[in-house]
Enzyme design. Sequence first.
Site, PDB file in Angstrom:
ATOM      1  N   LYS A 116      37.500  36.964  34.832  1.00  0.00           N
ATOM      2  CA  LYS A 116      38.532  37.768  35.506  1.00  0.00           C
ATOM      3  C   LYS A 116      39.928  37.319  35.100  1.00  0.00           C
ATOM      4  CE  LYS A 116      37.156  40.468  39.305  1.00  0.00           C
ATOM      5  NZ  LYS A 116      37.501  40.945  40.630  1.00  0.00           N
ATOM      6  N   LYS A 198      33.826  52.329  31.227  1.00  0.00           N
ATOM      7  CA  LYS A 198      33.238  52.208  32.569  1.00  0.00           C
ATOM      8  C   LYS A 198      34.253  52.677  33.610  1.00  0.00           C
ATOM      9  CE  LYS A 198      31.708  48.670  35.651  1.00  0.00           C
ATOM     10  NZ  LYS A 198      32.048  47.388  36.164  1.00  0.00           N
ATOM     11  N   LYS A 201      38.934  51.110  38.677  1.00  0.00           N
ATOM     12  CA  LYS A 201      40.324  51.273  39.129  1.00  0.00           C
ATOM     13  C   LYS A 201      41.288  50.724  38.102  1.00  0.00           C
ATOM     14  CE  LYS A 201      38.395  50.032  43.305  1.00  0.00           C
ATOM     15  NZ  LYS A 201      38.007  49.335  44.417  1.00  0.00           N
TER      16      LYS A 201
END
Length: 330
Positions: A116, A198, A201
């Site tokens: 991340k 994919k 958001k």
Amino acid sequence: MTGPQKRVLSGMQPSGLMHLGNYLGALENWKTLQDTYDCYFFVADWHALSTNYADTSRIREFVRELLIDWLAAGIDPARSTIFVQSRIPEHAILHLLLAMITPVSWLERNPTYKEKQDEIKEKDLTTYGFLGYPVLQAADILLYKPDLVPVGKDQLPHLELTRELARRFNDIYKTAVFPEPKEHLTKFPKVLGTDGRKMSKSYHNTINLSDPEPVVRQKLKTMVTDPARVRRNDPGNPDVCPVYDLHKIFSPLPVIAEVDQGCRTAGIGCIDCKKLVADRIVERLAPIWTARTQLNQNPTQIEEIVQAGSRQAAEVAKATLQEVTEAMKI
Ligand code: SF4
């Protein structure tokens, strides 16, 4: 006689508006689970802070929207306990207590920690809260002693960390307070966004449950297709087209076959093909839109549902925390 219902716990972060990918990946599954299990579903608003701490301006709005989406999609407060994490302070207390026994190396080896940080370059994620979010997640889960936690394959390492923490706690304090929750493996359909990546958001390629019909149709109109189909009479390959992926999810078999054949022979144009899938998606979302409108007109109803759910959740959380502090002798 059947035994007591097994308990399931799952949560979602209010970090944006819910899209078709979340709906098909999580909500549809939750809806089925509530037929069989004693379900606890919570909005993980403190978790949203782990990546959005610098801009909290929309978190309350997203909490509300998430609740509306859940209810509109069929999560039933008569059968499931629906609550908001920040209304139950026991989550924070158990997080602190578990943090005391969590080796830092367990957190540093968590694969999503590095992934991340690499993925979300625009935010500073070198924080204590971000490193420790699996401990908060463990607290969220262990407070309710669920039998099962629905997870996708990529979430398995987190659940394993929860189990390791449960074992470590029981071991250190010579107790059996925490049973180890098992995974309820969920297969998520691959839902692609309007740009063919994919649906997410962070890619701004989503079709949201709160989008009105004209917006959904417009987004689908501009969706990328097989790049080989430049002109109407160029044959295409549906296998490389994200619109076809949506057909596979939303359209009945005869339509999928018709599109497959029509695309390869240039018998159908992309505009018509997209309209076919848009009709199906609109059909599927229409009852959700109706329910959303009703809920939006009645904000006290949402508040009452959350208050009742949070009261119920707090009872369980308090009882567990009592056992924890007893075991720790504090
Ligand atoms: S006809 Fe349909 S499946 Fe084929 S490229 Fe166009 S949008 Fe994609």
